[in-house]
Design a protein around this motif. Sequence first.
Motif: not given
Length: 89
Positions: A13-20, A47-51, A60-66, A78-80
């Motif tokens: 997943q390419c997510c805009n952000s990752v938090a706890t 806010t994730c999209t599949a790669i 493949a690219s991800c401008n945020s967090q893979a 969300v992705a948990i």
Amino acid sequence: TKPASQCSTGPVQCCNSVATTNSASLTTLFASLGIPLSSVEFPVGLTCTAIPIVGPGSGASCNSQAVCCKNNDFNGVVAIGCTAVDINL
């Protein structure tokens, strides 16, 4: 960070952000989605999209967090249980 090829729980997943899960903003979001919070903290992608294709030469690219996540059943909102991955390995 592990290679994306080691993600066995579904597409990377390419997510805009990752938090706890202890984040105050996640408490409200989880409640609105009906996701129970436990006392255990774990990373959550937002806010994730599949790669679909990863690895050297894949383009493949991800401008945020893979990330590789254990539960991607919330339509990208969300992705948990996420772990950072390198999509170029």
